[in-house]
Design an enzyme around this catalytic site. Structure first.
Site, PDB file in Angstrom:
ATOM      1  N   SER A  23       0.825  -1.210   0.000  1.00  0.00           N
ATOM      2  CA  SER A  23       0.000   0.000   0.000  1.00  0.00           C
ATOM      3  C   SER A  23       0.859   1.260   0.000  1.00  0.00           C
ATOM      4  O   SER A  23       0.327   2.367  -0.007  1.00  0.00           O
ATOM      5  CB  SER A  23      -0.950   0.008   1.203  1.00  0.00           C
ATOM      6  OG  SER A  23      -0.232  -0.139   2.414  1.00  0.00           O
ATOM      7  N   ASN A 110      -2.340  -2.145  13.070  1.00  0.00           N
ATOM      8  CA  ASN A 110      -3.800  -2.026  13.015  1.00  0.00           C
ATOM      9  C   ASN A 110      -4.307  -0.788  13.761  1.00  0.00           C
ATOM     10  O   ASN A 110      -5.150  -0.063  13.244  1.00  0.00           O
ATOM     11  CB  ASN A 110      -4.458  -3.302  13.569  1.00  0.00           C
ATOM     12  CG  ASN A 110      -4.086  -4.527  12.756  1.00  0.00           C
ATOM     13  OD1 ASN A 110      -3.466  -4.398  11.698  1.00  0.00           O
ATOM     14  ND2 ASN A 110      -4.439  -5.707  13.234  1.00  0.00           N
ATOM     15  N   HIS A 156     -40.076  21.028 -13.365  1.00  0.00           N
ATOM     16  CA  HIS A 156     -40.115  20.128 -14.535  1.00  0.00           C
ATOM     17  C   HIS A 156     -39.384  20.739 -15.727  1.00  0.00           C
ATOM     18  O   HIS A 156     -39.719  20.464 -16.871  1.00  0.00           O
ATOM     19  CB  HIS A 156     -41.560  19.805 -14.944  1.00  0.00           C
ATOM     20  CG  HIS A 156     -42.439  19.419 -13.800  1.00  0.00           C
ATOM     21  ND1 HIS A 156     -42.542  18.143 -13.316  1.00  0.00           N
ATOM     22  CD2 HIS A 156     -43.230  20.189 -12.993  1.00  0.00           C
ATOM     23  CE1 HIS A 156     -43.383  18.118 -12.288  1.00  0.00           C
ATOM     24  NE2 HIS A 156     -43.798  19.360 -12.061  1.00  0.00           N
ATOM     25  N   LYS A 283     -16.177  27.403 -30.672  1.00  0.00           N
ATOM     26  CA  LYS A 283     -16.709  26.837 -29.429  1.00  0.00           C
ATOM     27  C   LYS A 283     -16.112  27.444 -28.162  1.00  0.00           C
ATOM     28  O   LYS A 283     -14.942  27.775 -28.104  1.00  0.00           O
ATOM     29  CB  LYS A 283     -16.449  25.328 -29.385  1.00  0.00           C
ATOM     30  CG  LYS A 283     -17.268  24.505 -30.346  1.00  0.00           C
ATOM     31  CD  LYS A 283     -18.764  24.622 -30.133  1.00  0.00           C
ATOM     32  CE  LYS A 283     -19.211  24.018 -28.813  1.00  0.00           C
ATOM     33  NZ  LYS A 283     -19.006  22.554 -28.801  1.00  0.00           N
ATOM     34  N   ASN A 285     -16.575  26.143 -24.221  1.00  0.00           N
ATOM     35  CA  ASN A 285     -17.241  25.072 -23.481  1.00  0.00           C
ATOM     36  C   ASN A 285     -17.078  25.227 -21.969  1.00  0.00           C
ATOM     37  O   ASN A 285     -16.086  25.772 -21.492  1.00  0.00           O
ATOM     38  CB  ASN A 285     -16.674  23.711 -23.905  1.00  0.00           C
ATOM     39  CG  ASN A 285     -16.954  23.409 -25.369  1.00  0.00           C
ATOM     40  OD1 ASN A 285     -17.966  23.848 -25.926  1.00  0.00           O
ATOM     41  ND2 ASN A 285     -16.048  22.677 -25.997  1.00  0.00           N
ATOM     42  N   LYS A 325      -8.265   3.633   1.741  1.00  0.00           N
ATOM     43  CA  LYS A 325      -7.503   4.855   1.496  1.00  0.00           C
ATOM     44  C   LYS A 325      -7.692   5.456   0.109  1.00  0.00           C
ATOM     45  O   LYS A 325      -7.919   6.662  -0.036  1.00  0.00           O
ATOM     46  CB  LYS A 325      -6.014   4.596   1.742  1.00  0.00           C
ATOM     47  CG  LYS A 325      -5.708   4.380   3.199  1.00  0.00           C
ATOM     48  CD  LYS A 325      -4.326   3.793   3.394  1.00  0.00           C
ATOM     49  CE  LYS A 325      -4.260   2.971   4.648  1.00  0.00           C
ATOM     50  NZ  LYS A 325      -5.167   1.800   4.677  1.00  0.00           N
TER      51      LYS A 325
HETATM   52  N1  ARG Z   1      -1.213  -1.273   5.069  1.00  0.00           N
HETATM   53  C1  ARG Z   1      -2.160  -1.752   6.007  1.00  0.00           C
HETATM   54  C2  ARG Z   1      -3.480  -0.996   5.865  1.00  0.00           C
HETATM   55  O1  ARG Z   1      -3.494  -0.025   5.199  1.00  0.00           O
HETATM   56  C3  ARG Z   1      -1.641  -1.536   7.400  1.00  0.00           C
HETATM   57  C4  ARG Z   1      -2.109  -2.529   8.378  1.00  0.00           C
HETATM   58  C5  ARG Z   1      -1.590  -3.857   8.072  1.00  0.00           C
HETATM   59  N2  ARG Z   1      -1.817  -4.724   9.136  1.00  0.00           N
HETATM   60  C6  ARG Z   1      -1.688  -6.037   8.994  1.00  0.00           C
HETATM   61  N3  ARG Z   1      -1.870  -6.739  10.001  1.00  0.00           N
HETATM   62  N4  ARG Z   1      -1.348  -6.560   7.841  1.00  0.00           N
HETATM   63  O2  ARG Z   1      -4.500  -1.390   6.371  1.00  0.00           O
END
Ligand code: ARG
Length: 468
Positions: A23, A110, A156, A283, A285, A325
């Site tokens: 990520s 987490n 309308h 044009k 726009n 995200k």
């Molecule tokens: N990159 C993960 C997320 O965005 C972070 C948490 C990952 N935790 C795990 N136990 N793999 O959620």
């Protein structure tokens, strides 16, 4: 480097695993929040006696160094950093040495990622709210400037009754005011720190979630560790707020598109906020308006997609949550750009108030006023409605101006004809919240009072600059 190699012996994870699960490519924008989160955590560890003052000092110095590298763009993300949390911890350990291994004490990614994302969302929603307030300020300024200009109000998409242009502009302004209120409410609800929930169950170590919550500027801490790490209601709510705001921007965009057609001719875009055609030389726009409309679909899609991700998840953290995200970041980015562009568009557009008045003064647009005039003479409304409707039909069939028929009608006559004069009908909207000059004056006052309060609530000056 991963943070979990021990269990796996040699680092034999596949490239496909990494490519699919990483990520970092999008969560690196959480880096400032990740640093803030780690700083609070380090202070908490020291306070709990879990690390020495010296270790805390070294970790804080390393975090400051990482922060500096990130700010100046010299931070080197490495191929093996699976997410921003890994990257920061890796670099802290490179800078601070062995003591870096103490950073993650009593913490899990987490609770860390939930904390980071809440910090980000708090800030992001405020930024969006400021963008909305700026657009409202533009709408109010234009409403004040156009004075008694009026146009047809539509139902309308058919001309219904004349309304002040200021009234029409502020109709959008009030919808935006509700958006600001929603953003504020979402922000208040998400102002809860998950830090200290650990992976899911809290900790055996003497951590103090209340203390780190305060340290991070949150209003309070989580009540339940399972909920803390798995709750993404705040993302769903933010996505809803942004989708609805995007819907409002879409409706405004649709009107700009219509109004700027030759067929309507109510609005001319400033060249700086219009686009041309690669083939058709004549044009001009309204691409900003069209994209504000078009992105509404994308925003609703982000909400629907993420709600679907959430619905099947058992407690507590599941990797699915990493899908929170991208929609959130994208929704915020798109809405912020749309707000800025629409503010510029509305600030610079020219309203063709003569074209609006021509359309509003079409000879049947005061029909309702004729019926209400009859009501004031004691005629039951249903009967008055029938009488005026009949005259409109006759006027259309025989191609005679309505005024002529009104003048000749025994129940109406010259006094009633006066209602059909250009610009008269709109002045007869006198009830609170109505479309005529009296109530619109009051409305403008109330709108600007609320707008000033909202500007202040989100740290904006009266002209739209951020105060700090
Ligand atoms: N990159 C993960 C997320 O965005 C972070 C948490 C990952 N935790 C795990 N136990 N793999 O959620």
């Amino acid at each position: 480097m991963t943070l979990w190699q021990g269990r796996f012996g040699t680092s034999n994870q596949s490239a496909e695993l990494f490519a699919f699960t990483e990520s970092l490519s999008f969560d690196r924008r959480l880096a400032p929040d990740d640093i803030a989160c780690s700083r609070a955590h380090v202070r908490g560890l020291e306070r709990a006696g879990l690390i020495s003052g010296e270790d805390a000092g070294a970790l804080l110095a390393a975090l400051a160094e990482v922060e500096r590298e990130l700010a100046e763009g010299s931070f080197e993300f490495q191929a093996g950093d699976e997410d921003v949390h890994t990257a920061v911890e890796r670099r802290v350990t490179e800078v601070a040495g062995e003591v870096g291994g103490r950073l993650h004490t009593g913490r899990s990614r987490n609770d860390q990622v939930a904390t980071d994302l809440r910090l980000f969302t708090k800030r992001g929603l405020s930024e969006v709210a400021r963008g909305v307030v700026r657009l409202q300020q533009v709408l109010l300024a234009r409403a004040e400037e156009v004075g008694d200009a009026y146009l047809p109000g539509y139902t309308h998409m058919q001309r219904a009754q004349p309304v002040l242009l200021a009234h029409h502009l502020l109709a959008h302004g009030w919808a935006l005011a509700r958006d600001v209120d929603r953003l504020a409410a979402t922000r208040r609800r998400l102002d809860v720190s998950p830090l200290g929930a650990g992976a899911l169950a809290g900790s055996s170590l003497p951590l103090d979630p209340d203390w780190v919550a305060r340290e991070l500027g949150f209003a309070g801490r989580f009540e339940n560790s399972l909920d803390a790490v798995s709750d993404r209601d705040f993302v769903a709510e933010a996505l809803f707020d942004l989708a609805l705001l995007g819907t409002h921007l879409s409706r405004m965009g649709e009107e700009v598109v219509l109004w700027s057609t030759e067929e309507f001719g109510f609005l001319h875009l400033d060249d700086a906020y219009a686009t041309g055609s690669s083939m058709l030389p004549q044009k001009k726009n309204a691409d900003i308006a069209e994209l504000s409309r078009g992105k509404g679909g994308r925003l609703v899609g982000h909400l629907a997609g993420f709600m679907t991700t959430l619905k099947g998840l058992p407690l507590a953290y599941n990797r699915d949550l990493q899908e929170d995200k991208e929609p959130l970041f994208d929704a915020m980015d798109q809405v912020l750009r749309s707000l800025d562009a629409m503010s510029g568009l509305f600030a610079t557009a020219t309203f063709d108030t003569a074209a609006m008045a021509r359309a509003a003064d079409s000879h049947t647009s005061a029909a309702t006023d004729l019926a209400e005039w009859l009501v004031q003479k004691g005629v039951p409304f249903r009967q008055a409605h029938g009488l005026v409707g009949g005259l409109v039909r006759e006027s259309l069939q025989r191609r005679v101006p309505l005024a002529e028929l009104v003048a000749a009608h025994p129940a109406l006559g010259a006094d009633a004809v006066a209602l059909l004069e250009p610009g008269v009908a709109v002045t007869r909207r006198t009830t609170p919240g109505g479309a005529g000059p009296g109530p619109v004056g009051d409305q403008m006052e109330r709108f600007s009072v609320q707008l000033r309060a909202d500007a202040e609530r989100f740290g904006l000056g009266p002209s739209g600059q951020a105060a700090s």
